[in-house]
Design an enzyme around this catalytic site. Structure first.
Site, PDB file in Angstrom:
ATOM      1  N   TYR A 102      -4.113   1.092  -5.024  1.00  0.00           N
ATOM      2  CA  TYR A 102      -2.902   1.616  -4.381  1.00  0.00           C
ATOM      3  C   TYR A 102      -2.151   2.483  -5.393  1.00  0.00           C
ATOM      4  O   TYR A 102      -1.478   1.976  -6.285  1.00  0.00           O
ATOM      5  CB  TYR A 102      -2.001   0.488  -3.889  1.00  0.00           C
ATOM      6  CG  TYR A 102      -2.559  -0.336  -2.746  1.00  0.00           C
ATOM      7  CD1 TYR A 102      -3.692   0.078  -2.047  1.00  0.00           C
ATOM      8  CD2 TYR A 102      -1.937  -1.518  -2.360  1.00  0.00           C
ATOM      9  CE1 TYR A 102      -4.194  -0.672  -0.998  1.00  0.00           C
ATOM     10  CE2 TYR A 102      -2.435  -2.276  -1.307  1.00  0.00           C
ATOM     11  CZ  TYR A 102      -3.568  -1.860  -0.637  1.00  0.00           C
ATOM     12  OH  TYR A 102      -4.068  -2.615   0.401  1.00  0.00           O
ATOM     13  N   TRP A 113       0.844  -1.199   0.000  1.00  0.00           N
ATOM     14  CA  TRP A 113       0.000   0.000   0.000  1.00  0.00           C
ATOM     15  C   TRP A 113       0.879   1.249   0.000  1.00  0.00           C
ATOM     16  O   TRP A 113       0.667   2.191  -0.777  1.00  0.00           O
ATOM     17  CB  TRP A 113      -0.922  -0.036   1.229  1.00  0.00           C
ATOM     18  CG  TRP A 113      -1.904   1.096   1.340  1.00  0.00           C
ATOM     19  CD1 TRP A 113      -2.222   2.025   0.385  1.00  0.00           C
ATOM     20  CD2 TRP A 113      -2.716   1.412   2.482  1.00  0.00           C
ATOM     21  NE1 TRP A 113      -3.184   2.903   0.861  1.00  0.00           N
ATOM     22  CE2 TRP A 113      -3.494   2.546   2.146  1.00  0.00           C
ATOM     23  CE3 TRP A 113      -2.863   0.848   3.747  1.00  0.00           C
ATOM     24  CZ2 TRP A 113      -4.393   3.119   3.039  1.00  0.00           C
ATOM     25  CZ3 TRP A 113      -3.765   1.421   4.640  1.00  0.00           C
ATOM     26  CH2 TRP A 113      -4.526   2.540   4.288  1.00  0.00           C
ATOM     27  N   ASP A 171       1.431  -8.415  -1.388  1.00  0.00           N
ATOM     28  CA  ASP A 171       0.023  -8.048  -1.399  1.00  0.00           C
ATOM     29  C   ASP A 171      -0.106  -6.635  -1.951  1.00  0.00           C
ATOM     30  O   ASP A 171       0.597  -5.719  -1.522  1.00  0.00           O
ATOM     31  CB  ASP A 171      -0.566  -8.108   0.015  1.00  0.00           C
ATOM     32  CG  ASP A 171      -2.039  -7.711   0.033  1.00  0.00           C
ATOM     33  OD1 ASP A 171      -2.879  -8.556  -0.308  1.00  0.00           O
ATOM     34  OD2 ASP A 171      -2.340  -6.540   0.362  1.00  0.00           O
ATOM     35  N   SER A 207     -10.787  -9.657   1.476  1.00  0.00           N
ATOM     36  CA  SER A 207     -10.188  -8.808   2.499  1.00  0.00           C
ATOM     37  C   SER A 207     -11.345  -8.183   3.253  1.00  0.00           C
ATOM     38  O   SER A 207     -12.209  -7.546   2.640  1.00  0.00           O
ATOM     39  CB  SER A 207      -9.306  -7.733   1.861  1.00  0.00           C
ATOM     40  OG  SER A 207      -8.681  -6.936   2.839  1.00  0.00           O
ATOM     41  N   HIS A 227     -11.978  -6.425  -2.179  1.00  0.00           N
ATOM     42  CA  HIS A 227     -11.271  -5.441  -1.354  1.00  0.00           C
ATOM     43  C   HIS A 227     -12.228  -4.750  -0.374  1.00  0.00           C
ATOM     44  O   HIS A 227     -12.751  -3.669  -0.653  1.00  0.00           O
ATOM     45  CB  HIS A 227     -10.594  -4.414  -2.259  1.00  0.00           C
ATOM     46  CG  HIS A 227      -9.550  -3.596  -1.563  1.00  0.00           C
ATOM     47  ND1 HIS A 227      -8.766  -2.680  -2.232  1.00  0.00           N
ATOM     48  CD2 HIS A 227      -9.143  -3.543  -0.275  1.00  0.00           C
ATOM     49  CE1 HIS A 227      -7.938  -2.105  -1.387  1.00  0.00           C
ATOM     50  NE2 HIS A 227      -8.161  -2.599  -0.183  1.00  0.00           N
TER      51      HIS A 227
END
Length: 327
Positions: free
Chosen positions: A56, A21, A51, A152, A121
């Protein structure tokens, strides 16, 4: 580096992976050269699980990883995420057509034909109760665009619902010294269903590194500045949902029981790895030294039961009343 079996797959993944991220955005400025150094250093230290997500840096993180995949020969398992590009981000937007557009974009960003693991997500809770969404994920597997799929989640309850889908490979969830609820029931259920557990926000947005003070300031484009009250997304993603000042007090107590030759970050990561249900923990990093510090946690000796109890007591006294019931 030690490796663990990743749920139903035959993958052996590094127990310390890399969350990317920060390399994409929302953590202040990270140069491309610094990002590449972080990615290379992680691989050099045995990390084989990255990941990322399509949001991002609007794809920047995926593109950086794509370039690394071209440069390195080692097998790197890439887990990306999709769904948050929806605007508005609502359950009704989780259609196969929308998801396929996002997926195709991620495939292009990464420069691959198949993504190892694609995760929803942090979708709205209603999505977990919509079988058509998971049928779409099954279709993507059959089409060869993804090898496995996972979710997630923000809440334990969402994770418990998601693992009812028989082919779900993994659940990514916030779990750290300041967010201990998943270990009560959720981990056991994942173990029973052979679902991999990816633990994110392991350092509570670096609060658990012990390097912050009440005077610490963050850049304008850093979520630790603009999302403290959940203005942009779930507040649990920032400092694990803990009030900054309260978190600092708890960290001071952790410093008092910190073993010799161990950083605060390493204690936080090793505490997570003491839970055998965890498949992989994914701390982020913006600098090479952070990668070195994080990955070294894998080789540290197990924490003594007495120390584990002291950590639990700090959580009970300082943190639990604020966060335990929320997620």
């Amino acid at each position: 580096m030690k490796y663990r079996t990743f749920g139903k797959t035959n993958w052996k993944v590094s127990e310390v992976g890399l969350g990317t991220w920060a390399l994409g955005g929302s953590w202040g400025k990270v140069s491309k050269s610094d990002a590449f150094e972080v990615l290379h250093e992680a691989i050099d230290r045995g990390v084989n699980f990255f990941d990322t997500a399509d949001v991002y840096g609007d794809g920047r993180s995926e593109k950086l990883i794509g370039q690394i995949l071209e440069e390195r020969e080692e097998k790197i398992y890439v887990a990306s995420k999709f769904g948050r590009r929806l605007d508005p981000h609502v359950a009704s937007g989780y259609t196969k057509d929308n998801l396929e557009k996002f997926l195709n974009r991620s495939l292009e960003n990464l420069g691959v034909d198949t993504i190892d693991l694609m995760q929803l997500h942090c979708p709205p809770t209603d999505v977990y109760y919509n079988p058509k969404v998971f049928e779409a994920l099954e279709d993507f597997v059959e089409e060869g665009k993804i090898q496995h799929y996972g979710v997630s989640v923000e809440k334990v309850e969402e994770g418990l619902k998601a693992i009812e889908y028989p082919n779900l490979t993994s659940v990514q969830i916030i779990f750290n010294i300041f967010r201990q609820r998943p270990k009560e029931l959720f981990f056991k259920r994942c173990e029973e269903k052979d679902v991999a557990v990816i633990t994110r926000v392991p350092l509570a947005s670096r609060l658990l590194t012990g390097k912050m003070t009440p005077e610490t300031e963050f850049p304008e484009n850093d979520h630790r500045n603009f999302n403290r009250e959940g203005e942009a997304f779930d507040v649990g993603e920032t400092f694990a949902g803990v009030d900054f000042e309260t978190g600092l007090k708890a960290v001071e107590e952790l410093k008092k029981i910190l073993p010799e030759n161990m950083s605060c970050a390493q204690l936080a990561l090793k505490w997570i790895l003491m839970h055998e249900e965890v498949s992989c923990v994914i701390p982020g990093a913006k600098k090479v030294w952070q990668v070195k510090d994080n990955t070294a946690a894998s080789e540290l000796p197990d924490l003594e039961p007495e120390l584990m109890k002291k950590i639990e007591n700090i959580y009970e006294d300082y943190i639990k009343p604020q966060v335990h019931h929320k997620w």
